[in-house]
Design a protein around this motif. Sequence first.
Motif, PDB file in Angstrom:
ATOM      1  N   THR A  15       0.847  -1.194   0.000  1.00 17.26           N
ATOM      2  CA  THR A  15       0.000   0.000   0.000  1.00 17.26           C
ATOM      3  C   THR A  15       0.881   1.243   0.000  1.00 17.26           C
ATOM      4  OG1 THR A  15      -0.082   0.186   2.400  1.00 17.26           O
ATOM      5  CG2 THR A  15      -1.778  -1.211   1.349  1.00 17.26           C
ATOM      6  N   PHE A  16       0.280   2.375  -0.323  1.00 21.04           N
ATOM      7  CA  PHE A  16       1.020   3.629  -0.298  1.00 21.04           C
ATOM      8  C   PHE A  16       1.469   3.936   1.123  1.00 21.04           C
ATOM      9  CE2 PHE A  16       1.196   8.394  -0.544  1.00 21.04           C
ATOM     10  CZ  PHE A  16       2.273   8.469  -1.413  1.00 21.04           C
ATOM     11  N   GLU A  17       0.610   3.671   2.100  1.00 20.61           N
ATOM     12  CA  GLU A  17       0.984   3.895   3.502  1.00 20.61           C
ATOM     13  C   GLU A  17       2.199   3.061   3.890  1.00 20.61           C
ATOM     14  OE1 GLU A  17      -0.163   6.205   5.651  1.00 20.61           O
ATOM     15  OE2 GLU A  17      -1.320   6.911   3.925  1.00 20.61           O
ATOM     16  N   ARG A  18       2.217   1.813   3.463  1.00 18.29           N
ATOM     17  CA  ARG A  18       3.355   0.931   3.765  1.00 18.29           C
ATOM     18  C   ARG A  18       4.609   1.417   3.046  1.00 18.29           C
ATOM     19  NH1 ARG A  18       6.829  -0.950   6.350  1.00 18.29           N
ATOM     20  NH2 ARG A  18       7.711  -2.975   5.924  1.00 18.29           N
ATOM     21  N   GLN A  22       8.104   2.474   4.869  1.00 16.32           N
ATOM     22  CA  GLN A  22       9.402   1.902   4.505  1.00 16.32           C
ATOM     23  C   GLN A  22      10.397   2.999   4.144  1.00 16.32           C
ATOM     24  OE1 GLN A  22       9.089  -1.353   1.786  1.00 16.32           O
ATOM     25  NE2 GLN A  22      11.293  -1.695   1.742  1.00 16.32           N
ATOM     26  N   VAL A  23       9.962   3.991   3.360  1.00 16.98           N
ATOM     27  CA  VAL A  23      10.837   5.104   3.004  1.00 16.98           C
ATOM     28  C   VAL A  23      11.222   5.883   4.250  1.00 16.98           C
ATOM     29  CG1 VAL A  23      10.929   7.327   1.785  1.00 16.98           C
ATOM     30  CG2 VAL A  23      10.067   5.288   0.608  1.00 16.98           C
ATOM     31  N   ARG A  24      10.270   6.106   5.135  1.00 16.16           N
ATOM     32  CA  ARG A  24      10.575   6.847   6.366  1.00 16.16           C
ATOM     33  C   ARG A  24      11.621   6.108   7.198  1.00 16.16           C
ATOM     34  NH1 ARG A  24       6.556   8.588  11.367  1.00 16.16           N
ATOM     35  NH2 ARG A  24       8.197   9.655  12.522  1.00 16.16           N
ATOM     36  N   TYR A  25      11.469   4.811   7.335  1.00 15.68           N
ATOM     37  CA  TYR A  25      12.412   4.017   8.116  1.00 15.68           C
ATOM     38  C   TYR A  25      13.796   3.989   7.455  1.00 15.68           C
ATOM     39  CZ  TYR A  25      14.655   0.040  10.310  1.00 15.68           C
ATOM     40  OH  TYR A  25      15.555  -0.771  10.956  1.00 15.68           O
ATOM     41  N   GLU A  26      13.833   3.645   6.167  1.00 12.59           N
ATOM     42  CA  GLU A  26      15.121   3.505   5.480  1.00 12.59           C
ATOM     43  C   GLU A  26      15.834   4.837   5.296  1.00 12.59           C
ATOM     44  OE1 GLU A  26      15.026   1.034   2.005  1.00 12.59           O
ATOM     45  OE2 GLU A  26      13.841  -0.481   3.029  1.00 12.59           O
ATOM     46  N   GLY A  27      15.079   5.923   5.163  1.00  9.58           N
ATOM     47  CA  GLY A  27      15.674   7.236   4.975  1.00  9.58           C
ATOM     48  C   GLY A  27      15.888   7.999   6.267  1.00  9.58           C
ATOM     49  N   ALA A  28      15.452   7.409   7.382  1.00 10.20           N
ATOM     50  CA  ALA A  28      15.580   8.035   8.709  1.00 10.20           C
ATOM     51  C   ALA A  28      14.919   9.410   8.753  1.00 10.20           C
ATOM     52  CB  ALA A  28      17.043   8.103   9.140  1.00 10.20           C
ATOM     53  N   TYR A  29      13.749   9.510   8.108  1.00  9.45           N
ATOM     54  CA  TYR A  29      12.994  10.765   8.150  1.00  9.45           C
ATOM     55  C   TYR A  29      12.264  10.843   9.483  1.00  9.45           C
ATOM     56  CZ  TYR A  29      13.896  10.803   3.153  1.00  9.45           C
ATOM     57  OH  TYR A  29      14.521  10.800   1.932  1.00  9.45           O
ATOM     58  N   GLU A  36       6.779  11.340   2.628  1.00  7.46           N
ATOM     59  CA  GLU A  36       5.842  11.508   1.523  1.00  7.46           C
ATOM     60  C   GLU A  36       6.336  12.565   0.542  1.00  7.46           C
ATOM     61  OE1 GLU A  36       1.126  12.241   0.522  1.00  7.46           O
ATOM     62  OE2 GLU A  36       1.759  12.096   2.623  1.00  7.46           O
ATOM     63  N   GLN A  37       6.896  13.638   1.057  1.00 11.07           N
ATOM     64  CA  GLN A  37       7.438  14.689   0.189  1.00 11.07           C
ATOM     65  C   GLN A  37       8.553  14.119  -0.695  1.00 11.07           C
ATOM     66  OE1 GLN A  37       8.985  18.046   2.360  1.00 11.07           O
ATOM     67  NE2 GLN A  37       9.317  19.244   0.517  1.00 11.07           N
ATOM     68  N   ALA A  38       9.428  13.312  -0.095  1.00  7.76           N
ATOM     69  CA  ALA A  38      10.515  12.690  -0.864  1.00  7.76           C
ATOM     70  C   ALA A  38       9.961  11.743  -1.919  1.00  7.76           C
ATOM     71  CB  ALA A  38      11.468  11.955   0.073  1.00  7.76           C
ATOM     72  N   VAL A  39       9.003  10.906  -1.544  1.00  7.38           N
ATOM     73  CA  VAL A  39       8.419   9.941  -2.485  1.00  7.38           C
ATOM     74  C   VAL A  39       7.792  10.662  -3.669  1.00  7.38           C
ATOM     75  CG1 VAL A  39       6.529   8.280  -2.788  1.00  7.38           C
ATOM     76  CG2 VAL A  39       8.071   8.073  -0.830  1.00  7.38           C
ATOM     77  N   ARG A  40       6.985  11.655  -3.396  1.00  6.48           N
ATOM     78  CA  ARG A  40       6.290  12.364  -4.481  1.00  6.48           C
ATOM     79  C   ARG A  40       7.274  13.107  -5.394  1.00  6.48           C
ATOM     80  NH1 ARG A  40       0.920  11.797  -4.146  1.00  6.48           N
ATOM     81  NH2 ARG A  40       0.012  11.288  -2.112  1.00  6.48           N
ATOM     82  N   ALA A  41       8.276  13.756  -4.815  1.00  2.00           N
ATOM     83  CA  ALA A  41       9.242  14.503  -5.626  1.00  2.00           C
ATOM     84  C   ALA A  41      10.067  13.562  -6.502  1.00  2.00           C
ATOM     85  CB  ALA A  41      10.162  15.332  -4.727  1.00  2.00           C
ATOM     86  N   VAL A  42      10.573  12.489  -5.923  1.00  2.00           N
ATOM     87  CA  VAL A  42      11.425  11.556  -6.674  1.00  2.00           C
ATOM     88  C   VAL A  42      10.620  10.837  -7.754  1.00  2.00           C
ATOM     89  CG1 VAL A  42      12.834   9.454  -6.513  1.00  2.00           C
ATOM     90  CG2 VAL A  42      13.109  11.292  -4.822  1.00  2.00           C
ATOM     91  N   LEU A  43       9.415  10.380  -7.422  1.00  2.00           N
ATOM     92  CA  LEU A  43       8.615   9.670  -8.427  1.00  2.00           C
ATOM     93  C   LEU A  43       8.185  10.589  -9.562  1.00  2.00           C
ATOM     94  CD1 LEU A  43       6.449   7.221  -6.308  1.00  2.00           C
ATOM     95  CD2 LEU A  43       8.419   6.697  -7.769  1.00  2.00           C
ATOM     96  N   ALA A  44       7.858  11.831  -9.253  1.00  2.00           N
ATOM     97  CA  ALA A  44       7.501  12.776 -10.312  1.00  2.00           C
ATOM     98  C   ALA A  44       8.705  13.006 -11.230  1.00  2.00           C
ATOM     99  CB  ALA A  44       7.016  14.094  -9.713  1.00  2.00           C
ATOM    100  N   ALA A  45       9.866  13.195 -10.639  1.00  2.00           N
ATOM    101  CA  ALA A  45      11.076  13.405 -11.443  1.00  2.00           C
ATOM    102  C   ALA A  45      11.410  12.162 -12.260  1.00  2.00           C
ATOM    103  CB  ALA A  45      12.245  13.781 -10.539  1.00  2.00           C
ATOM    104  N   PHE A  46      11.268  10.983 -11.661  1.00  2.20           N
ATOM    105  CA  PHE A  46      11.574   9.752 -12.379  1.00  2.20           C
ATOM    106  C   PHE A  46      10.570   9.502 -13.493  1.00  2.20           C
ATOM    107  CE2 PHE A  46      12.156   5.036 -12.647  1.00  2.20           C
ATOM    108  CZ  PHE A  46      13.418   5.098 -13.195  1.00  2.20           C
ATOM    109  N   HIS A  64      -1.151   2.642  -5.856  1.00  2.00           N
ATOM    110  CA  HIS A  64      -1.931   3.531  -6.716  1.00  2.00           C
ATOM    111  C   HIS A  64      -1.501   4.998  -6.627  1.00  2.00           C
ATOM    112  CE1 HIS A  64      -5.200   5.093  -9.059  1.00  2.00           C
ATOM    113  NE2 HIS A  64      -5.519   5.906  -8.067  1.00  2.00           N
ATOM    114  N   GLU A  65      -1.390   5.549  -5.428  1.00  2.00           N
ATOM    115  CA  GLU A  65      -1.034   6.962  -5.274  1.00  2.00           C
ATOM    116  C   GLU A  65       0.344   7.251  -5.860  1.00  2.00           C
ATOM    117  OE1 GLU A  65      -2.139   4.923  -2.972  1.00  2.00           O
ATOM    118  OE2 GLU A  65      -3.614   5.896  -1.673  1.00  2.00           O
ATOM    119  N   ALA A  66       1.275   6.330  -5.664  1.00  2.00           N
ATOM    120  CA  ALA A  66       2.622   6.482  -6.216  1.00  2.00           C
ATOM    121  C   ALA A  66       2.581   6.373  -7.741  1.00  2.00           C
ATOM    122  CB  ALA A  66       3.549   5.429  -5.625  1.00  2.00           C
TER     123      ALA A  66
END
Length: 144
Positions: A15-18, A22-29, A36-46, A64-66
Motif C-alpha cells: 500500500t502507499f501507507e506501507r 518503509q521510506v521513512r524508516y530507510e531514509g531516517a525521516y 511523503e514529500q521525498a516519495v512524491r518529488a522523486v517519483l515525479a522526477a523519475f 496507486h497513489e505512487a
Amino acid sequence: MIHQQQPCRSTAGMTFERMLEQVRYEGAYSTRAQAEQAVRAVLAAFGRQLTGEERVELAARLPHEAAVTFSSQIPATEPLTGWGFVKDLATRTNGSPATTRWDTGTVLRVVAHLAGEELLSRILAQLPAGYALLFGRAELTRAA
C-alpha cells in the motif's frame, strides 16, 4: 482525437501507507510528511525520465497513489544521467545535492524492490549512466 493514457490501477502488494513507512524508516525521516514529500518529488522526477513498456510495467507495480504521481509526468525529450537527475531534482525542490541524493536513493531502493530484478534490469538498460547506484546496485560499465 488523442486519448490521454490513464495510469494503470496498481496491482502492487504494497500500500502507499506501507511504502511511506518503509521510506521513512530507510531514509531516517523524522516525520511521515517528510517521507511523503521525498516519495512524491522523486517519483515525479523519475516519471519524466522513463518511457516505453518499462514505464507502464513500473506504474502497475507501484501503489496507486505512487503510480499516479509517477505516470502523470510527461517524459523529457532529453534523458538525464543519474547525477543530472539528482541535480535537476535538487533545483526543482530547492534542496541541496547531498540531501536530494539521499532522498533519491532511499525512494528508488524501495521502487527497485517493487519492480523486481527483471524489470529493474530493463529499466537500467534504458537509462543513461548513473542510475544503478541510485537504485542501490553496482554501476557496471558498458562495452563500447
